[in-house]
Design an enzyme around this catalytic site. Structure first.
Site, mmCIF file in Angstrom:
data_model
loop_
_atom_site.group_PDB
_atom_site.id
_atom_site.type_symbol
_atom_site.label_atom_id
_atom_site.label_comp_id
_atom_site.label_asym_id
_atom_site.label_seq_id
_atom_site.Cartn_x
_atom_site.Cartn_y
_atom_site.Cartn_z
ATOM 1 N N GLU A 14 0.825 -1.202 0.000
ATOM 2 C CA GLU A 14 0.000 0.000 0.000
ATOM 3 C C GLU A 14 0.864 1.258 0.000
ATOM 4 O O GLU A 14 1.979 1.261 0.508
ATOM 5 C CB GLU A 14 -0.857 0.052 1.266
ATOM 6 N N GLU A 61 8.100 -1.935 9.434
ATOM 7 C CA GLU A 61 8.934 -1.200 10.393
ATOM 8 C C GLU A 61 10.233 -0.811 9.687
ATOM 9 O O GLU A 61 11.061 -1.669 9.368
ATOM 10 C CB GLU A 61 9.213 -2.086 11.612
ATOM 11 N N CYS A 96 -2.816 1.908 7.928
ATOM 12 C CA CYS A 96 -1.833 0.900 7.518
ATOM 13 C C CYS A 96 -2.445 -0.489 7.432
ATOM 14 O O CYS A 96 -3.008 -0.984 8.407
ATOM 15 C CB CYS A 96 -0.675 0.849 8.523
#
Length: 342
Positions: free
Chosen positions: A91, A158, A331
């Site tokens: 995304e 991350e 997210c």
């Protein structure tokens, strides 16, 4: 085959020297790739036919395919789904601010951090993204949405769990022959991988650092963010203070307010005690609802109470406007929905 978008300018210079060419070819290629947005070697008219033929044999220039594009009717935020070469899906988000357009970029397919409130964590990490795949997100959003002036590494994944590729990505987008995006216009967000915060501080980049905090004490943070069991708040705050001393740059602490979980008065006062004396800013985030998780955002009264306590302690605090709530812009939300629906 070499993907030329995976190369910093210095790496591309070395690549051409190894081909028996002058290193200035790298700047020519960077101009074609990042200024003119050309991916076909045959169109690169200031490069000899022989070299073009050689490049076609050993190299290529990647592009990302947009497979879904959702436009918010509320605030013009656009959520993208991109198809990678190996058929994985990631995304990206385009956000319009007064100061320009921001690209929110993913750094991994999925995520291993297992934060309890985040859709990216459902299903875990599939793999790290390469620098080129991060660069391609910015370029695809720039071409579709309009000129990108800011980048936030706050999409799925991350960043400090993919440290080397993220650092390479920053070099490429910041390069004056690359995308020319200033380091102060780039923000990295981390859940708090402490050794990497020290390493990042020692890079002495002018890139902004944001810490996903979300809880003011170890007991609650252990529950919400498993990374805290490895790097508790005492260690995280020590690393943050080192970063501030080393770089003289302010840290932003992200705090997602979850109804009945971390939004009480006592939590606000604990947060003030935790951040006292630090060069920092607090960004309060009304959490996005994710069906599989069930957390809900705090009401406006609680948000304003929390903000007032922080500001009264002399710490600057903002409430992030809700972005793309009608298009699953948080997210991992849209990717997960797409994968479930096949």
């Amino acid at each position: 085959m070499y993907n030329l978008k995976d190369m910093t300018l210095e790496e591309m210079e070395e690549f051409f020297v190894n081909l028996g060419e002058s290193k200035f070819r790298a700047k020519q290629l960077y101009k074609w790739i990042y200024d003119k947005r050309v991916t076909d070697f045959d169109l690169m008219t200031d490069i000899s036919k022989n070299l073009r033929a050689k490049l076609k044999e050993i190299a290529y220039i990647s592009e990302l395919k947009i497979i879904e594009r959702r436009v918010s009717q509320i605030d013009d935020t656009v959520k993208y789904l991109f198809l990678l070469e190996d058929k994985n899906i990631i995304e990206g988000v385009a956000i319009k601010y007064k100061f320009g357009n921001t690209a929110c970029v993913s750094t991994q397919v999925g995520c291993n951090m297992k934060c309890k409130f985040c859709a990216s964590a459902i299903g875990g990490k599939v793999r790290d993204l390469k620098a080129s795949e991060m660069v391609d997100q910015v370029m695809a959003i720039d071409s579709d949405y309009g000129k990108i002036s800011n980048i936030v590494l706050m999409g799925s994944g991350e960043p400090f769990d993919n440290y080397d590729e993220v650092m390479k990505f920053i070099k490429i987008v910041n390069n004056p022959y690359g995308l020319k995006i200033g380091k102060r216009h780039i923000t990295i967000s981390t859940v708090g991988i402490v050794p990497k915060i020290y390493q990042f501080a020692d890079e002495e980049l002018q890139v902004n650092l944001s810490i996903s905090l979300h809880a003011p004490n170890n007991e609650l943070r252990n529950e919400l963010m498993p990374i805290n069991r490895a790097y508790p708040l005492e260690e995280l705050m020590k690393a943050c203070r080192y970063y501030i001393e080393k770089t003289n740059r302010r840290i932003t602490f992200e705090y997602a307010l979850i109804d009945g979980v971390n939004d009480k008065k006592e939590h606000a006062y604990q947060l003030v005690d935790l951040l006292k004396g630090m060069l920092c800013h607090v960004n309060l985030i009304p959490i996005n609802y994710v069906k599989e998780i069930g957390f809900r955002k705090s009401n406006n009264e609680k948000v304003m109470m929390f903000k007032k306590i922080i500001e009264n302690a002399g710490i600057t605090c903002t409430v992030r406007r809700e972005l793309g709530s009608d298009i699953e812009a948080a997210c991992g939300q849209l990717r997960r929905k797409y994968l479930k629906e096949g």
